[in-house]
Design an enzyme around this catalytic site. Structure first.
Site, PDB file in Angstrom:
ATOM      1  N   HIS A 167       0.822  -1.220   0.000  1.00 22.76           N
ATOM      2  CA  HIS A 167       0.000   0.000   0.000  1.00 22.76           C
ATOM      3  C   HIS A 167       0.855   1.269   0.000  1.00 22.76           C
ATOM      4  O   HIS A 167       0.333   2.350  -0.238  1.00 22.76           O
ATOM      5  CB  HIS A 167      -1.012  -0.011   1.155  1.00 22.76           C
ATOM      6  CG  HIS A 167      -0.428   0.278   2.501  1.00 22.76           C
ATOM      7  ND1 HIS A 167      -0.120  -0.711   3.415  1.00 22.76           N
ATOM      8  CD2 HIS A 167      -0.109   1.442   3.096  1.00 22.76           C
ATOM      9  CE1 HIS A 167       0.367  -0.153   4.505  1.00 22.76           C
ATOM     10  NE2 HIS A 167       0.394   1.148   4.343  1.00 22.76           N
ATOM     11  N   ASP A 232     -10.695  -6.339   1.894  1.00 22.78           N
ATOM     12  CA  ASP A 232     -10.024  -6.816   3.110  1.00 22.78           C
ATOM     13  C   ASP A 232      -9.085  -7.975   2.844  1.00 22.78           C
ATOM     14  O   ASP A 232      -8.003  -8.045   3.380  1.00 22.78           O
ATOM     15  CB  ASP A 232     -11.074  -7.264   4.129  1.00 22.78           C
ATOM     16  CG  ASP A 232     -11.695  -6.071   4.808  1.00 22.78           C
ATOM     17  OD1 ASP A 232     -11.007  -5.043   4.907  1.00 22.78           O
ATOM     18  OD2 ASP A 232     -12.854  -6.182   5.226  1.00 22.78           O
ATOM     19  N   SER A 308       4.101   1.549   8.817  1.00 21.92           N
ATOM     20  CA  SER A 308       3.668   0.464   7.941  1.00 21.92           C
ATOM     21  C   SER A 308       4.726   0.183   6.884  1.00 21.92           C
ATOM     22  O   SER A 308       5.413   1.078   6.409  1.00 21.92           O
ATOM     23  CB  SER A 308       2.305   0.736   7.323  1.00 21.92           C
ATOM     24  OG  SER A 308       2.279   1.954   6.690  1.00 21.92           O
TER      25      SER A 308
END
Ligand SMILES: *[C@@H]1O[C@H](CO)[C@@H](O)[C@H](O)[C@H]1NC(C)=O
Ligand SMILES: *[C@@H]1O[C@H](CO)[C@@H](O)[C@H](O)[C@H]1NC(C)=O
Length: 375
Positions: A167, A232, A308
């Protein structure tokens, strides 16, 4: 392809990994057999638009229980998910289809849910540690943490390779702004001005650090992440590998297949990242794994966006080498609110390096599968 599906699944998911029965109680790296993933065909794609806003965090609502109810992917779906896009620094892009050939053994994950507190991302007292001082920042393992120009963290996993979250590069539909001119930042000491020496009152402040940047030559993102909709289940594939234009010349950390939470020393994982609430600092933390699925580790390590992409690592005994070794077994992905029987809980989620993912990432690094057979 002639393959016995049921046999494939039996071997891939149901046979427990060969757990070495030691006479000692040292937490020992299990031996994993890793499947073979090889590119089958590569086609050119049109240039991407780089129009997605970079997000430092992904969040989803599908928690461990929800994930455990997803049907096991078929072999065809797995092949689709393990296909990957490669983005070059000149903006061109290719899609590579892969073949998956040998089977791996892997322990089936089990429920290990613990009671958990209901706070957001920082759980109770903030238990993160700023890493100060160049003696720490410039030394292993902290020196393997690097910052991406899109804001995330990455980890050095080979002479020229950085592992991070998908991401940080791609939002599932499109490449993020800045992905084409992606750079990786290495903390370096600021050149001392006139040999003034350190600041003895504030030792942390005396070791002023700055980032030195290296351009990324190409980036691999699995198709399991690029699905056109950031759903998800895509979190399972939230990882990417960057190849630098030149070697970074630092020590790096090996990747390894993720043992189950129970096999980890004190059930703990560790990671360091550039949390955006502490600009300029590398922040280290460790915590217990609370739950897991085949693809994800759920934990409540304190973390903020910016961390992240951090490599999640553990240190365990290598029987064959007779020494302790740290390996990256996952990638910190983001945050999930989970509705458990009407009770809202939240977790931070790390993508596990499964045998398949190990085979894929290792192939990206080494360019062959021979060197990728021991996870
Ligand atoms: C971009 O770089 C790749 C890899 O070096 C090369 O194969 C491709 O032809 C280049 N594309 C353009 C449009 O220059
Ligand atoms: C040491 O650092 C502190 C905090 O940055 C600063 O206030 C102080 O003036 C510094 N002292 C010296 C001798 O540079």
């Amino acid at each position: 392809m002639a393959i016995d599906m049921s046999a494939f699944w039996f071997l891939l998911f149901l046979v427990p990994c060969v757990q070495l029965q030691g006479t000692n109680t040292k937490p020992t790296w299990p031996n994993y057999k890793v499947p073979v993933i090889v590119p089958e065909s590569t086609t050119g794609l049109e240039k991407p638009h780089f129009d997605a806003a970079p997000r430092l965090d992904v969040s989803g609502s599908c928690g461990p229980d929800c994930h455990k109810h997803f049907p096991t992917p078929t072999f065809g779906e797995l092949k689709e998910n393990m296909a990957y896009e490669t983005l070059y620094s000149n903006g061109s892009r290719t899609l590579t289809e892969v073949g998956i050939y040998v089977v791996a053994s892997k322990a089936r994950t089990e429920n290990g849910a613990g009671k958990s507190r209901r706070k957001r991302q920082i759980y109770g007292h903030d238990t993160r540690f700023n890493i100060y001082g160049k003696n720490f920042l410039l030394n292993y393992p902290f020196s393997t943490s690097v910052k991406l120009s899109t804001g995330c963290t990455g980890t050095l996993v080979a002479e020229k390779h950085v592992l991070t979250a998908a991401h940080c590069i791609h939002d599932g539909k499109s490449y993020v702004k800045g992905a084409q001119k992606l750079r990786v930042g290495f903390l370096k000491p600021k050149v001392k001005d006139g040999g003034k020496g350190g600041n003895r009152t504030y030792p942390g402040a005396s070791d002023k650090m700055k980032f030195q940047w290296i351009r990324v030559k190409r980036t691999h993102v699995p198709k399991g992440w690029i699905k056109g909709n950031a759903n998800d289940i895509g979190m399972d594939y939230d990882y990417a590998l960057l190849e630098l234009k030149k070697p970074h010349k630092r020590q790096f950390m090996m990747i390894g297949v993720s043992p189950t939470g129970r096999q980890l020393p004190n059930h703990r994982i560790h990671f360091s990242g550039f949390d955006n609430d502490r600009p300029g600092n590398l922040v280290y933390r460790f915590c217990e794994v609370k739950d897991e699925t085949y693809d994800l580790l759920y934990q409540q390590c304190d973390a903020q966006p910016g961390a992240s992409g951090s490599g999640v690592y553990v240190r365990m005994w290598r029987r064959d080498k007779q020494k302790w070794e740290r390996k990256i077994i996952g990638i910190f992905s983001g945050h999930q609110w989970v509705d458990r029987n009407g009770d809202k809980q939240d977790f931070n989620v790390a993508v596990r390096i499964t045998p398949l993912k190990y085979a894929q990432i290792c192939f990206w690094i080494k360019g062959n599968y021979i060197d990728c057979q021991d996870g």
